[in-house]
Design an enzyme around this catalytic site. Structure first.
Site, short mmCIF file in Angstrom:
data_model
loop_
_atom_site.label_atom_id
_atom_site.label_comp_id
_atom_site.label_asym_id
_atom_site.label_seq_id
_atom_site.Cartn_x
_atom_site.Cartn_y
_atom_site.Cartn_z
N CYS A 121 22.71 54.03 24.82
CA CYS A 121 22.65 55.36 24.21
C CYS A 121 22.08 56.38 25.19
CB CYS A 121 21.81 55.32 22.93
SG CYS A 121 21.75 56.89 22.04
N CYS A 124 19.06 51.54 15.66
CA CYS A 124 19.21 52.61 14.66
C CYS A 124 20.37 52.37 13.71
CB CYS A 124 19.36 53.96 15.35
SG CYS A 124 20.86 54.19 16.30
#
Length: 383
Positions: free
Chosen positions: A101, A199
């Site tokens: 990410c 997440c």
């Protein structure tokens, strides 16, 4: 400077944005919408990327008096992070989606858009430090608070990205101080719990999530001799070093527990064995990159497509909060393809292909590579 503050909805990014304002920058807050279905995600301590997080970020921006936007990066996040996560597990590797990410979203897609819109830098709530090196180039270093240090997951940043990165929490001695500062500033996220899990898997059940997103076929659990010991429920859902959840009925001859040693996706087998066989002292990594300028030993190679650098001393870390281990490293090239080699001074255990090894010299992050192979090159006891 015009600074774009990435605001996750947590206390760290809120205080980082506040400090950027205090430093005199022209700050704009932005929340990245990364999930296609944020309403289905759990809120609270274990999740992020939820609608509640977006609202928390907006409240913080309003309190700071800065403009605030929500940018939809969900398609890119799905392709570059989530789909990559599935593909890596399908190939028998153990990926780190947080690093991907940072590499593909926060310091690639976000930074690219920020620069295109005329911003000079991106500010985040990471605990890490960017300093100017003796040669004038930016370097990435550990944060003052080693307990919260996040330089490992930022090891994928390039020299150009470091030129446009601001980490206002770099010198903060503790998370408690960040929360106290948020309280003083009247930020509602001052007591918001941290998020610790992946997440997009907020309940922490990676195996269950993988079962919903890929085909997990039963197969053989075997020992190093190829003897069948049991049946697994999908080889790709296991990882090197795993002990629990093997469901092996037959005990080992010595009565000691067995651990996952290898994942074989082509034959759909999980290889298990004694703990001492987890110990490795050599790692080889693909797709190496350097956080700033490369070490002089690597730079000396020039453009030679077939070369081996001199060895250089480092410490290496293979987990976000793992202990740095002394080692020697060198780079080779074969037909122009670079490969990073690391020989550990002391054997480590449970290192899996797909993990990221990050190299340090002192507090400075040198660079990183994705582990492609890890093995024992000399006899040693389990560690």
């Amino acid at each position: 400077m015009r600074v774009l503050a990435a605001m996750s909805g947590g206390v760290d990014s809120a205080v980082a944005a506040a400090r950027a304002v205090d430093a005199g920058h022209e700050v704009t807050g932005v929340h990245l919408a990364l999930s296609r279905t944020p309403g289905t995600l759990r809120t609270g301590a274990r999740g992020c990327c939820t609608i509640e997080d977006s609202r928390d970020a907006w409240r913080a921006a309003e309190k700071l008096g800065i403009p605030y936007y929500v940018w939809d990066f969900s398609e890119r996040f799905q392709a570059d992070v989530v789909d990559d996560f599935v593909a890596e597990y399908a190939a028998g590797r153990t990926p780190n989606p947080c690093m991907r990410c940072n590499e593909k979203i926060k310091f690639a897609a976000l930074l690219e858009k920020a620069l295109a819109l005329g911003f000079d830098a991106v500010c985040t709530g990471h605990y890490a430090k960017v300093v100017e090196g003796p040669d004038g180039h930016k370097e990435l270093h550990r944060a003052a608070d080693w307990a919260k240090d996040q330089s490992y997951v930022l090891g994928v940043l390039t020299a150009e990205q470091l030129e446009h990165a601001i980490f206002p929490l770099a010198e903060t001695p503790s998370k408690a101080q960040v929360r106290a500062e948020a309280e003083e500033r009247g930020l509602s996220v001052a007591t918001k719990p941290d998020s610790h899990d992946i997440c997009f898997i907020p309940d922490g059940d990676t195996r269950g999530w993988l079962a919903d997103h890929m085909d997990l076929d039963p197969g053989r659990i075997v020992d190093t001799e190829g003897n069948e010991l049991g049946e697994h429920r999908g080889a790709q859902a296991y990882t090197v070093g795993q002990r629990r959840g093997l469901h092996i009925g037959r005990p080992a001859p010595d009565g000691k527990p067995r651990f996952v040693l290898e994942i074989r996706p082509k034959t759909n087998e999980v290889v298990v064995g004694p703990e001492q066989l987890l110990a490795i002292d050599v790692m080889e990594g693909i797709r190496p990159s350097w956080a700033g300028l490369p070490p002089r030993e690597v730079a000396a190679l020039g453009a030679d497509p077939k070369a081996r650098s001199e060895e250089f001393e480092v410490t290496v870390q293979v987990r976000a909060h793992g202990d740095p281990a002394p080692a020697r490293a060198w780079l080779t090239r074969s037909e122009g393809t670079p490969r990073l080699h690391v020989r550990l001074d002391t054997a480590q255990r449970g290192v899996a292909p797909g993990q990221t090894m990050v190299l340090y010299q002192g507090t400075r992050v040198l660079g990183q590579a994705t582990i492609d192979a890890a093995f024992a090159d000399r006899p040693h006891a389990a560690v």
